[in-house]
Write a protein that holds these residues in place. Structure first.
Motif, short mmCIF file in Angstrom:
data_model
loop_
_atom_site.label_atom_id
_atom_site.label_comp_id
_atom_site.label_asym_id
_atom_site.label_seq_id
_atom_site.Cartn_x
_atom_site.Cartn_y
_atom_site.Cartn_z
N GLU A 173 0.83 -1.21 0.00
CA GLU A 173 0.00 0.00 0.00
C GLU A 173 0.86 1.26 0.00
O GLU A 173 0.60 2.21 -0.75
CB GLU A 173 -0.93 -0.01 1.22
CG GLU A 173 -2.05 -1.04 1.12
CD GLU A 173 -2.82 -1.21 2.43
OE1 GLU A 173 -3.97 -1.67 2.39
OE2 GLU A 173 -2.24 -0.89 3.50
N ARG A 174 1.90 1.27 0.79
CA ARG A 174 2.80 2.42 0.82
C ARG A 174 3.52 2.56 -0.52
O ARG A 174 3.72 3.67 -1.03
CB ARG A 174 3.80 2.30 1.97
CG ARG A 174 3.14 2.29 3.35
CD ARG A 174 4.15 2.51 4.45
NE ARG A 174 5.12 1.45 4.59
CZ ARG A 174 4.96 0.35 5.32
NH1 ARG A 174 3.82 0.18 6.01
NH2 ARG A 174 5.91 -0.56 5.41
N SER A 175 3.91 1.43 -1.10
CA SER A 175 4.59 1.43 -2.38
C SER A 175 3.72 2.04 -3.48
O SER A 175 4.18 2.86 -4.28
CB SER A 175 4.96 -0.01 -2.76
OG SER A 175 5.50 -0.08 -4.07
N VAL A 176 2.46 1.67 -3.50
CA VAL A 176 1.54 2.17 -4.54
C VAL A 176 1.37 3.68 -4.42
O VAL A 176 1.38 4.41 -5.43
CB VAL A 176 0.18 1.46 -4.43
CG1 VAL A 176 -0.87 2.17 -5.27
CG2 VAL A 176 0.32 0.00 -4.87
N LEU A 177 1.24 4.19 -3.20
CA LEU A 177 1.06 5.63 -3.02
C LEU A 177 2.31 6.42 -3.40
O LEU A 177 2.22 7.48 -4.02
CB LEU A 177 0.66 5.93 -1.57
CG LEU A 177 -0.73 5.47 -1.16
CD1 LEU A 177 -0.97 5.72 0.32
CD2 LEU A 177 -1.81 6.17 -1.99
N LEU A 178 3.47 5.90 -3.04
CA LEU A 178 4.72 6.57 -3.43
C LEU A 178 4.88 6.58 -4.95
O LEU A 178 5.34 7.57 -5.53
CB LEU A 178 5.92 5.89 -2.77
CG LEU A 178 6.12 6.16 -1.28
CD1 LEU A 178 7.17 5.24 -0.70
CD2 LEU A 178 6.52 7.62 -1.04
N ARG A 179 4.46 5.51 -5.59
CA ARG A 179 4.55 5.45 -7.05
C ARG A 179 3.60 6.47 -7.69
O ARG A 179 3.95 7.12 -8.68
CB ARG A 179 4.22 4.04 -7.52
CG ARG A 179 4.28 3.88 -9.03
CD ARG A 179 5.70 3.95 -9.54
NE ARG A 179 5.75 4.18 -10.97
CZ ARG A 179 6.80 3.88 -11.73
NH1 ARG A 179 7.86 3.33 -11.18
NH2 ARG A 179 6.78 4.12 -13.02
N LYS A 180 2.42 6.63 -7.12
CA LYS A 180 1.48 7.64 -7.64
C LYS A 180 2.07 9.04 -7.48
O LYS A 180 1.93 9.89 -8.38
CB LYS A 180 0.16 7.54 -6.89
CG LYS A 180 -0.70 6.35 -7.27
CD LYS A 180 -2.02 6.37 -6.50
CE LYS A 180 -2.89 5.19 -6.88
NZ LYS A 180 -4.16 5.17 -6.09
N TRP A 181 2.74 9.28 -6.37
CA TRP A 181 3.39 10.58 -6.13
C TRP A 181 4.48 10.80 -7.17
O TRP A 181 4.61 11.90 -7.73
CB TRP A 181 3.94 10.60 -4.71
CG TRP A 181 4.24 11.94 -4.14
CD1 TRP A 181 4.02 13.16 -4.72
CD2 TRP A 181 4.84 12.21 -2.88
NE1 TRP A 181 4.44 14.17 -3.89
CE2 TRP A 181 4.95 13.62 -2.76
CE3 TRP A 181 5.29 11.40 -1.83
CZ2 TRP A 181 5.50 14.23 -1.63
CZ3 TRP A 181 5.84 12.01 -0.71
CH2 TRP A 181 5.94 13.41 -0.60
#
Length: 514
Positions: free
Chosen positions: A98-106
């Motif tokens: 979940e953290r990985s996905v959000l950082l990738r969106k950023w």
């Protein structure tokens, strides 16, 4: 200063730095209506908050006001810490994916808006637009890298010395991290720290430099768009006057578990003392004084290209930029001549938004004064100015080449943070290493040689955290960034960067009755 320069040198000065005037810079201004990511309030707990007062952000090239930003104080800093602490309870329980996905969106949003982000850097920091675009690419790369590293925080199972026990090592986030960043890389110094912190499961409060808060606030806007939860990423901009009080909160509040700072060694020591009372985990990326050594065996053309890249990026205002140039006697004259020619051909001062500009202003008048003081000191002690040496409009300083430099001059004893190249002649490898290692700091070092045995010897013997061998630019998200001696503690970027935001918990499971 002109009395030092021969007539031929004065002619070359005009090639390096045409006379800049206020009139030449007057047409450059940031169109606020065309700056979609321009934000002027603090960002706390997922909300844009105003402070009781504001402070101006100036274009260092023109001195014109760009915007007025909320001048957050201790109260807003405390609110941000409290919000980050509250958010930590849920953020640390989110999955690594979940953290990985959000950082990738950023990361994706930064890439999408790179032109807008770069424009903010150029106007508040003074960098040429090409360099600002390069910084955004570099900055975004840390979000991409740590979005991937978030899923690679592995613990260990250790063989037990007794049969009825099992030993487990867990890695857990340290908690709220205070992130204090400088003005010279107003985007990258944030993402290099915050990317690692958020990937590890920490929450953060960012205090950007008073000269360059707009880049930090633009990152907050994109973080919100990416879906980073409220309280996970907070930004408290403040003026120079309020910085000590805000820093006091961020470095002493017991809810803060970690401090990450990039800046001067003197300020880092102050923050370390503050952190000591509550024994906080710290990362410090502090001052540099990088040696750039050119041995007789070097490819001179490559050495000159490396010197140009290392020294004149951001007008010499980088912590890893070469500060002391040591050139062996056998190629000294050839190197100096070719470097001077490269400066004439490649460097052009101006406003960063002009595509022809390669050298912007220094960040403020104090920075320009420091460079001129070092030049004056060197000349008074016998150095010769071959290029530059003068201050132009505002905080613009001509790219300057000094020869006949000795180790007793200020420019070889203090970090410059400006476009000054002092060249010292040396005879032996041992002499060069003694000069290079004489500093009380050791962030980066560079040398050029085609002797394989010498490459290994010098790389091992240089007392620095990062070594560029036949290369003037060494930074990347994949490589650890940090120094030795008084250049700091810890590493940023790379697989090691995330460890700075983790604690190792030992769990002993006993009485298993095998």
């Amino acid at each position: 200063m002109s009395a030092v320069c021969a007539p031929r040198t004065r002619r070359l000065l005009r090639l390096v730095a045409p006379r800049l005037t206020a009139a030449m810079l007057r047409n450059y201004s940031l169109d606020v209506s065309a700056a979609p990511l321009l934000r002027t309030q603090g960002y706390v707990d997922g909300r844009w908050v105003s402070a009781a007062s504001v402070f101006p952000v100036l274009d260092p090239a023109t001195g014109q006001e760009i915007a007025r930003v909320s001048d957050c104080g201790p109260a807003e800093a405390k609110q941000a810490v409290d919000a980050a602490y509250k958010a930590f309870e849920s953020w640390k329980r989110s999955t690594a994916k979940e953290r990985s996905v959000l950082l990738r969106k950023w990361f994706d949003l930064m890439t999408l808006h790179k032109e807008d982000l770069a424009k903010l850097i150029t106007f508040e920091c003074g960098k040429p637009m090409k360099e600002s675009l390069g910084e955004i690419t570099y900055s975004a790369s840390f979000l991409e890298w740590f979005s991937e590293e978030a899923r690679r925080v592995y613990g260990d199972i250790v063989p037990s010395p007794v049969r009825d026990r099992k030993i487990f090592l867990l890695k857990q986030p340290v908690g709220v991290a205070s992130i204090i960043t400088p003005w010279n890389f107003p985007s990258a110094m944030i993402t290099r720290k915050v990317g690692a912190a958020l990937a590890a499961g920490c929450t953060v409060v960012v205090k950007p430099a008073e000269d360059t808060p707009l880049s930090a606030l633009a990152l907050a806007e994109l973080a919100e768009q990416a879906g980073i939860p409220a309280g996970v990423f907070n930004v408290v901009p403040c003026s120079r006057e309020k910085t000590p009080a805000v820093g006091q909160v961020l470095c002493t509040d017991p809810l803060v578990g970690k401090i990450s700072f990039t800046g001067s060694t003197a300020t880092g020591k102050v923050l370390l003392k503050m952190a000591a009372d509550t024994v906080k985990k710290v990362s410090m990326e502090l001052g540099g004084h990088a040696p750039f050594i050119v041995f007789d065996s070097a490819d001179v053309d490559r050495a000159v290209a490396g010197a140009m890249a290392s020294k004149f990026r951001n007008s010499g205002q980088t912590c890893v930029c070469s500060n002391r140039f040591l050139v062996q006697s056998g190629i000294y004259e050839r190197f100096v001549d070719k470097l001077g020619q490269a400066m004439d051909a490649e460097l052009r001062l101006g406003h960063g938004s002009d595509p022809q500009t390669t050298q912007g202003p220094l960040i403020n008048s104090r920075a320009a004064d420091k460079v001129l003081q070092q030049v004056s000191d060197a000349v008074s002690r016998g150095a010769t100015v071959l290029r530059g040496g003068k201050r132009l409009h505002g905080s613009f300083v001509e790219p300057t080449l000094l020869v006949d430099v000795s180790t007793d001059m200020l420019c070889t004893r203090e970090e410059t943070f400006g476009p000054l190249v002092p060249v010292i002649r040396f005879e032996t490898e041992q002499e060069a290493l003694a000069v290079a290692n004489s500093a009380n700091v050791g962030l980066a070092g560079y040398f050029f040689s085609q002797d394989v045995s010498q490459i290994w010897r010098v790389a091992e013997d240089l007392e620095v955290g990062m070594v560029g061998v036949n290369e003037g630019i060494v930074s990347s998200a994949e490589a650890p960034f940090g120094g030795v001696k008084e250049s700091g503690l810890g590493r940023e970027g790379s697989k090691y960067g995330i460890d700075e935001y983790l604690e190792v918990k030992y769990m002993c499971l006993g009485n298993l009755n095998p």
